[in-house]
Motif scaffolding. Structure first.
Motif, PDB file in Angstrom:
ATOM      1  N   ARG B 173       0.813  -1.220   0.000  1.00 18.36           N
ATOM      2  CA  ARG B 173       0.000   0.000   0.000  1.00 18.36           C
ATOM      3  C   ARG B 173       0.854   1.281   0.000  1.00 18.36           C
ATOM      4  NH1 ARG B 173      -3.414   3.461   2.494  1.00 18.36           N
ATOM      5  NH2 ARG B 173      -5.509   3.552   1.612  1.00 18.36           N
ATOM      6  N   VAL B 174       2.082   1.145  -0.471  1.00 13.64           N
ATOM      7  CA  VAL B 174       2.964   2.313  -0.564  1.00 13.64           C
ATOM      8  C   VAL B 174       2.734   2.977  -1.915  1.00 13.64           C
ATOM      9  CG1 VAL B 174       5.372   3.087  -0.693  1.00 13.64           C
ATOM     10  CG2 VAL B 174       4.685   1.351   0.981  1.00 13.64           C
ATOM     11  N   LEU B 175       2.405   4.263  -1.897  1.00 13.18           N
ATOM     12  CA  LEU B 175       2.089   4.969  -3.139  1.00 13.18           C
ATOM     13  C   LEU B 175       3.350   5.175  -3.975  1.00 13.18           C
ATOM     14  CD1 LEU B 175      -0.012   6.504  -4.836  1.00 13.18           C
ATOM     15  CD2 LEU B 175       0.645   8.562  -3.575  1.00 13.18           C
ATOM     16  N   THR B 176       3.283   4.730  -5.219  1.00  9.98           N
ATOM     17  CA  THR B 176       4.390   4.923  -6.157  1.00  9.98           C
ATOM     18  C   THR B 176       3.796   5.460  -7.455  1.00  9.98           C
ATOM     19  OG1 THR B 176       5.351   2.935  -5.185  1.00  9.98           O
ATOM     20  CG2 THR B 176       6.411   3.777  -7.154  1.00  9.98           C
ATOM     21  N   VAL B 177       4.383   6.520  -7.992  1.00 11.66           N
ATOM     22  CA  VAL B 177       3.808   7.095  -9.214  1.00 11.66           C
ATOM     23  C   VAL B 177       4.617   6.682 -10.441  1.00 11.66           C
ATOM     24  CG1 VAL B 177       2.749   9.082  -8.073  1.00 11.66           C
ATOM     25  CG2 VAL B 177       5.088   9.257  -8.936  1.00 11.66           C
ATOM     26  N   GLY B 178       3.943   6.782 -11.603  1.00  9.00           N
ATOM     27  CA  GLY B 178       4.617   6.469 -12.862  1.00  9.00           C
ATOM     28  C   GLY B 178       4.760   4.987 -13.105  1.00  9.00           C
ATOM     29  N   VAL B 179       3.673   4.258 -13.048  1.00  9.55           N
ATOM     30  CA  VAL B 179       3.762   2.812 -13.248  1.00  9.55           C
ATOM     31  C   VAL B 179       3.730   2.519 -14.747  1.00  9.55           C
ATOM     32  CG1 VAL B 179       2.970   0.593 -12.433  1.00  9.55           C
ATOM     33  CG2 VAL B 179       2.332   2.656 -11.208  1.00  9.55           C
ATOM     34  N   GLN B 180       2.589   2.728 -15.371  1.00 13.95           N
ATOM     35  CA  GLN B 180       2.526   2.544 -16.821  1.00 13.95           C
ATOM     36  C   GLN B 180       2.377   3.872 -17.548  1.00 13.95           C
ATOM     37  OE1 GLN B 180       3.380  -0.121 -18.080  1.00 13.95           O
ATOM     38  NE2 GLN B 180       3.212  -1.471 -16.317  1.00 13.95           N
ATOM     39  N   GLY B 181       1.757   4.805 -16.900  1.00 13.05           N
ATOM     40  CA  GLY B 181       1.554   6.110 -17.522  1.00 13.05           C
ATOM     41  C   GLY B 181       2.489   7.150 -16.920  1.00 13.05           C
ATOM     42  N   PRO B 182       2.214   8.434 -17.189  1.00 18.79           N
ATOM     43  CA  PRO B 182       3.093   9.505 -16.715  1.00 18.79           C
ATOM     44  C   PRO B 182       3.267   9.531 -15.197  1.00 18.79           C
ATOM     45  CG  PRO B 182       1.522  10.333 -18.327  1.00 18.79           C
ATOM     46  CD  PRO B 182       1.106   8.937 -18.006  1.00 18.79           C
ATOM     47  N   ALA B 183       4.493   9.804 -14.799  1.00 16.09           N
ATOM     48  CA  ALA B 183       4.784   9.931 -13.369  1.00 16.09           C
ATOM     49  C   ALA B 183       4.481  11.342 -12.881  1.00 16.09           C
ATOM     50  CB  ALA B 183       6.252   9.600 -13.105  1.00 16.09           C
TER      51      ALA B 183
END
Lengths: 737, 194
Positions: B173-183
Motif C-alpha cells: 500500500r505504498v504509493l508509487t507514481v509512474g507505473v505505466q503512464g506519466p509519473a
C-alpha cells in the motif's frame, strides 16, 4: 521475456480449504500485512467520505442497480444495440467455458501469441489464462499486483489489491527469480520500475488486449473501466484487438449513474476522490476491433432469487474484505474462492458451486461490518447466512452441532441439560465461575487461550420467578417511570450471567419501570440462525414470539444486543414466506429494544445524573450487533461520559470484532484467539481497568481470555455499572431520609 | 476538437481554485496562462527542467493551438507529432489537449481520436495537458453530459478522465507514481488558446 512467458496460472489450485486455512495461520507475515492494510484503509476511507455523503450516494446507486437487475434483459438489449452501432461486436456467454471459449477462439482467429491483460475478475472467474495457455497463448497480466501474483502462480487474494498479502521482500524475491537479475527487496520504487520495464514490452508485442469493465453504460454502449496505473488504457489501445470481459450485471443506464458509481467506487476501493484513469470506451479505435463478451455464469440465476438479487449490485470495490476480521487473519486465499471477501462468499456458489463456497462461508463470524461499508447496500451478512443454509441443506451439519441446536430448540430438554451441565462441570470448575480445562485433551484447543464460563446452578429464570419484581418508588425521575416493559434475558444471561439480568431488573426498579418476565421464554434462535439451520431457528422464533405476545407491553427490553438484532431483524427474513408469522414478527420488531437504547431514548437521564464524581476511567467495546446491526455508537458513549461522568478512553479499533462469533470461536479457535488478543492488547493500551460492552458473547469471550492469560481487566455489562450507580444514589437517599 | 461546454462558469477563478486544490492533493502542477505564447513559454521551462530538446505533441493540440507550436519553435523546443504510438514508447515529455477540467475532482477530460495522439498521455514520463480555462466545469455531473456527447458521435469515442499521475499502491500500500503512464502531470489552463 522468456521467464514471463512460462509463468502461466494453472486452473484454481485444488488445495483443500483446511490446508489453505492451516497454511494461512502458519504464515506469520500475512496477518501483519493485512492488519496494516485494513487499518490504513479504514482511516483513508473515512477521510475520503468526509466531503461526500456516503448514505446519499449509496442509496442513489442502489436504486439504479435495483432498476438494472429488475430490467436486466431490456438494458442488455439497449447496450448491445448501441455498442454494435458504434462498431463493437457483442458476444453472450452462458457459462465460464463459453466465455473463455469466445476469447480463445478470437485469439486463434487473429493468430495472437501474446495477450496483454488488464485487471478483470471475470477473467479469473472463467479461468481465461488457463484456457489460453491450453492453446499455447500467453496471457500476461499488466496490473502490477496481478502480475506479481501471476509470477507466483497464485490467484489475487483481494479484488482491488491482488498482492495485498505479500510483503516487499516477497515481491523482491519473485521479481529477482522471474527476471533473472537482482531486484531490490526493500525499495518499492525499484520494484515498480522493473515491473514497468517488463510490462511495457508486452503492450507492444501483444496481439490482443483483454480488459474487464467497471460498468457498461446502456444508453451509448460504452464500457467504463478504471485503473490507477494506466495499464487498462494501454491494453485497450495498443493491441489491434480489444476484448472486454464483463458480467451482465455491470450495466448502468446512463452516464449520470456512472458518475455516482465513480464517486463511490474510488472512495470505497482505494480511498480516492477519483481513480487516476476513468476511461469510457465507445466502439473500437480506427483500424482496430473491439469485442465485448457478456457473461452470465450464474448471474441470471441470482437475479431470479430474491434472497440473492442484491449481490448483483456489487461494484467490486472490496470494501467488505477491508473491514472483515477473519479476512485480516487468513487472507483472501482462504476467505473466498476466486471472488474474495464477504461478496465472494455470496457469489461463489453461483459461479463456482456450493463445494467451493462451503469452507470459506463457514469463516464468516456474522459481525456485520461488511454491510456498513458496502457502497450499494448489499445485505451481505444475511446473504452469507442464506448461503450457509444452502450448504447445510446440501451437506448437513456436524452431529455435535446438530444435537446442540436440536436440544436448544426444545425448552424442557434444554433446561434439563443446562441443569445437568451445571453439576457435571463441578470437577473442572470446583465452584469457580470458569471452566479451566487446559489439561482435558478434547477441550484443550478451546480452553488453552480462553477459559469457558461455568453454567450457574440457579439460572435467572428461577430467581425472577421466585422473587417477584416489586414496583419501587423511582430514585431518579424520568419519562420511563411507570412504564411497563417486558424483559427478555437471552440464554447467556439466564445460564451464565444471571447477575447481569438482575442488574437490569434492579435498575428498572430504581427507575420506576415495571418489569414483566414472560413465562416460557427460551433461546431466541440466534445460534440456529447463524448456523444456517433455518428449521430450528424458526422453531425458536415462533416460541419466542408466542411467549412475548402473552404480555401486553409496549416495549420489550433485552440486555443482549445480539438477541435484539435477531428478534427485530432476522425474524423478518426467516418468515419472509409465511405471511401470518411475518406479521407477528413485524409487530414484535417494533417493540424490541436493547438496554442501551432504552436508557438513551426512553429513560433519557440528564447529564451528570449518575455521576459519582470519581471520574472512573473506562473503555468501551462496540459489540458487532450493537454497532453494526443496531447502529449504536453515540448512545453508550453518551451514557458513560455524559450521564455517568466516566472518562472514556477509546480503543484504537473499538469496532473490530472481539472474535467470539458464537459457534465460530469453537470452530475456528485460532482466529478467535488472535482477534481476542488484539482486543485485549488494545484495551490494555488504553490504561483503563474497566471495559464496558453490551453483549454477553463479547463478555464471555473477553473475560475468558483475561482469565486464561491472567490479565487484569474488568469486563462489565453497561447495566451493571448503571445499576451500581443507581444503588449508590438510592443508598444516599435512604441515608438522607 | 472543441466541445461546447454548456456550463461555462460564472466564476472561472473559483472553479480554478477548487480544481487546483484538488489536483494539488495528487501532486499535479496547475498553472493558468493568458495565451498560447505564454503556454509555450511554460512548456519550454518544464522542458528545460527535464533537460529535453523535444516534446511529443498531439496533432489535436497543434490543430487547436497553431500558435503554441510557433511559440515552441521560437523557443527551440522541437514539437514532434507522433505518427505511431511506438514513437513515444520511451518519450520523456509530451503535451496533449484537454477538453474540460472538472473542479470537483481535479480531473481533465481527454478524448483523442487518433491512437498516436492518445499514446502520448499513456506512455510519456511527464505530460502537460493544455486546456482552455473556459472549459472548467464544477462537477462530474457536467462531465457526464460531455461524455455522453462524445460517446454519441458516429463511431464512438475513447474518453478518459485523468485524475493525477499514473500510480500504484499494490506493494504494501505504498504509493508509487509512474507505473505505466506519466509519473508527473502538469495542467496548463489557457485563457485564449489559439
Amino acid at each position: 521475456m522468456n521467464q514471463l512467458q512460462t509463468s502461466r496460472v494453472d486452473a484454481h489450485p485444488t488445495t483443500s480449504f483446511a490446508e489453505r486455512y492451516e497454511r494461512a495461520l502458519a504464515n506469520q507475515r500475512l496477518s501483519i500485512n493485512l492488519t496494516n492494510f485494513q487499518q490504513a484503509w479504514k482511516a483513508a476511507r473515512a477521510e475520503a467520505f468526509r466531503e461526500a455523503d456516503f448514505d446519499e450516494l449509496r442509496d442513489r446507486l442502489k436504486t439504479v442497480k435495483t432498476d438494472v437487475v429488475t430490467n436486466l434483459e431490456a438494458y442488455l438489449t439497449q447496450f448491445r444495440l448501441a455498442a454494435e452501432a458504434a462498431g463493437a461486436t457483442v458476444h453472450f456467454a452462458a457459462d465460464a467455458a463459453a466465455a473463455a471459449g469466445v476469447v480463445r477462439d478470437l485469439a486463434l482467429r487473429y493468430a495472437v501469441r501474446v495477450v496483454a491483460k488488464s485487471k478483470s475478475m471475470v477473467s479469473e472467474e472463467v479461468e481465461l489464462n488457463h484456457a489460453l495457455a491450453e492453446v499455447g497463448i500467453d496471457a500476461v497480466e499488466t496490473d502490477l499486483g496481478e502480475w506479481i501474483v501471476q509470477l507466483r502462480s497464485e490467484r489475487p487474494s483481494h479484488m482491488v489489491m491482488p498482492a495485498v498479502h505479500l510483503s516487499r521482500q516477497e515481491v523482491g524475491d519473485i521479481f529477482s527469480t522471474a527476471l533473472g537479475r537482482d531486484i531490490s527487496r526493500e525499495q518499492i520504487g525499484d520494484q515498480v520500475q522493473a515491473a514497468r520495464d517488463e510490462i511495457r514490452k508486452v503492450f507492444f508485442t501483444a496481439g490482443m488486449g483483454v480488459t474487464g469493465a467497471n460498468a457498461l453504460v446502456a444508453e451509448t454502449g460504452t464500457v467504463l473501466m478504471v485503473t490507477n496505473e494506466g495499464n487498462g488504457r494501454l491494453c485497450s489501445s495498443l493491441p489491434p484487438v480489444h476484448v472486454v470481459l464483463a458480467g451482465i450485471e455491470k450495466l448502468i443506464p446512463t452516464f449520470d449513474d456512472a458518475m455516482v458509481q465513480l464517486r463511490l467506487l474510488a472512495r470505497s476501493g482505494t480511498a480516492q476522490r477519483l481513480t487516476s484513469y476513468s476511461t469510457f470506451i465507445t466502439g473500437p479505435s480506427a483500424g482496430h476491433e473491439m469485442h465485448i463478451v457478456l457473461v452470465d455464469n450464474g448471474r441470471r440465476r441470482m437475479a431470479a432469487m430474491p434472497e440473492f438479487q442484491e449481490a448483483l449490485h456489487c461494484i467490486r470495490c472490496a470494501a467488505c474484505a477491508n473491514v472483515c476480521p477473519p479476512y485480516r487473519e487468513v487472507g483472501g486465499h482462504v476467505f473466498g474462492h476466486i471472488y474474495t471477501g464477504a461478496i465472494g462468499l455470496v457469489v461463489t456458489p453461483f459461479h463456482h458451486g456450493l463445494d467451493a463456497a462451503a469452507g470459506p462461508q463457514s469463516l464468516c463470524l456474522s459481525c456485520n461490518a461488511c454491510e456498513t461499508v458496502c457502497p450499494v447496500g448489499i445485505p451481505l451478512p444475511r446473504q452469507i447466512l442464506d448461503v450457509r443454509a444452502l450448504v447445510i441443506e446440501a451437506k448437513g451439519m456436524p452431529v455435535a452441532k446438530r444435537t446442540m441446536l436440536g436440544t436448544l430448540a426444545r425448552p424442557k430438554l434444554a433446561d434439563r441439560m443446562f441443569r445437568l451441565g451445571s453439576r457435571a462441570q463441578l470437577p473442572m470448575t470446583r465452584g469457580r465461575r470458569f471452566v479451566r480445562a487446559r489439561r482435558v485433551p478434547i477441550l484443550r484447543r478451546q480452553t488453552r487461550w480462553r477459559s469457558l464460563p461455568a453454567l450457574v446452578s440457579r439460572p435467572l429464570r428461577d430467581r425472577l420467578h421466585a422473587e417477584t419484581v416489586p414496583y419501587l418508588i423511582p430514585v431518579l425521575s424520568s419519562p420511563a417511570a411507570g412504564m411497563m416493559v417486558g424483559y427478555f434475558p437471552g440464554c447467556m444471561t439466564d445460564r451464565l450471567y444471571p447477575e447481569q439480568g438482575k442488574a437490569i431488573v434492579a435498575a428498572f426498579q430504581k427507575l420506576g419501570v415495571r418489569v414483566l418476565f414472560p413465562p416460557g421464554l427460551n433461546c431466541c434462535g440466534l445460534p440456529a440462525n447463524n448456523s444456517g439451520d433455518a428449521r430450528h431457528a424458526k422453531w425458536m422464533a415462533r416460541q419466542t414470539i408466542r411467549a412475548l405476545e402473552q404480555e401486553n407491553v409496549e416495549v420489550i427490553v433485552s440486555g443482549s444486543a445480539s438477541c435484539v438484532a435477531t428478534m427485530a431483524q432476522d425474524y423478518l427474513h426467516l418468515f419472509r414466506h409465511e405471511p401470518s408469522w411475518l406479521a407477528r414478527a413485524e409487530r414484535l420488531s417494533t417493540k424490541v429494544m436493547d438496554f442501551t437504547s432504552f436508557l438513551d431514548r426512553v429513560v433519557r437521564l440528564p447529564a451528570g445524573s449518575l455521576d459519582d464524581g470519581e471520574r472512573e476511567t473506562v473503555t468501551y467495546h462496540d459489540s458487532c450487533q450493537g454497532l453494526n446491526a443496531l447502529g449504536l455508537r453515540a448512545e453508550p458513549r453518551r451514557i458513560l461520559e455524559s450521564v455517568m461522568g466516566c472518562e472514556l478512553r477509546e480503543l484504537t479499533e473499538s469496532s473490530l470484532c472481539c472474535g467470539f462469533g458464537g459457534s465460530f470461536s469453537f470452530e475456528y479457535p485460532e482466529v478467535a484467539e488472535r482477534l481476542l488478543n488484539r482486543k485485549l492488547d488494545d484495551a490494555a493500551s488504553t490504561g483503563a481497568n474497566t471495559l464496558v460492552t453490551d453483549n454477553q458473547g463479547c463478555i464471555m469471550h473477553l473475560r475468558g481470555g483475561c482469565d486464561a492469560a491472567g490479565r487484569r481487566l474488568n469486563v462489565w455489562h453497561l447495566a451493571e455499572l448503571v445499576d451500581a450507580r443507581l444503588t449508590m444514589i438510592a443508598a444516599a437517599q435512604e441515608e438522607s431520609d | 476538437m472543441v466541445l461546447s461546454a454548456e456550463f461555462i462558469p460564472a466564476s472561472a477563478d473559483s472553479l480554478l481554485s477548487e480544481f487546483s486544490e484538488r489536483a494539488a492533493d495528487l501532486g499535479v502542477v496547475v498553472e493558468r496562462v493568458a495565451d498560447s505564447d505564454e503556454a509555450a513559454a511554460r512548456i519550454r521551462r518544464f522542458g528545460t527542467e527535464l533537460d529535453v530538446e523535444r516534446v511529443a505533441v498531439s496533432a489535436e493540440l497543434i490543430a487547436a493551438a497553431p500558435s503554441l507550436k510557433l511559440g515552441l519553435d521560437r523557443r527551440n523546443l522541437a514539437a514532434e507529432v507522433p505518427d505511431d504510438a511506438a514513437r513515444v514508447r520511451e518519450a520523456p515529455f509530451g503535451a496533449s489537449l484537454g477538453l474540460a477540467g472538472i473542479a470537483e475532482t481535479g480531473s481533465i477530460l481527454l478524448a483523442e481520436a487518433s491512437l498516436p495522439d492518445r499514446a502520448i498521455g499513456m506512455l510519456v514520463a511527464v505530460q502537460v495537458i493544455v486546456c482552455r480555462t473556459a472549459t472548467l466545469v464544477p462537477s462530474l455531473d457536467q462531465a457526464a453530459a460531455l461524455l455522453r456527447a462524445l460517446a454519441a458521435r458516429p463511431g464512438g469515442a475513447y474518453a478518459t478522465l485523468v485524475t493525477g499521475p499514473s500510480r500504484t499502491a499494490d506493494i504494501e500500500r505504498v504509493l508509487t507514481v509512474g507505473v505505466q503512464g506519466p509519473a508527473r502531470l502538469i495542467v496548463l489552463f489557457v485563457d485564449e488558446l489559439s
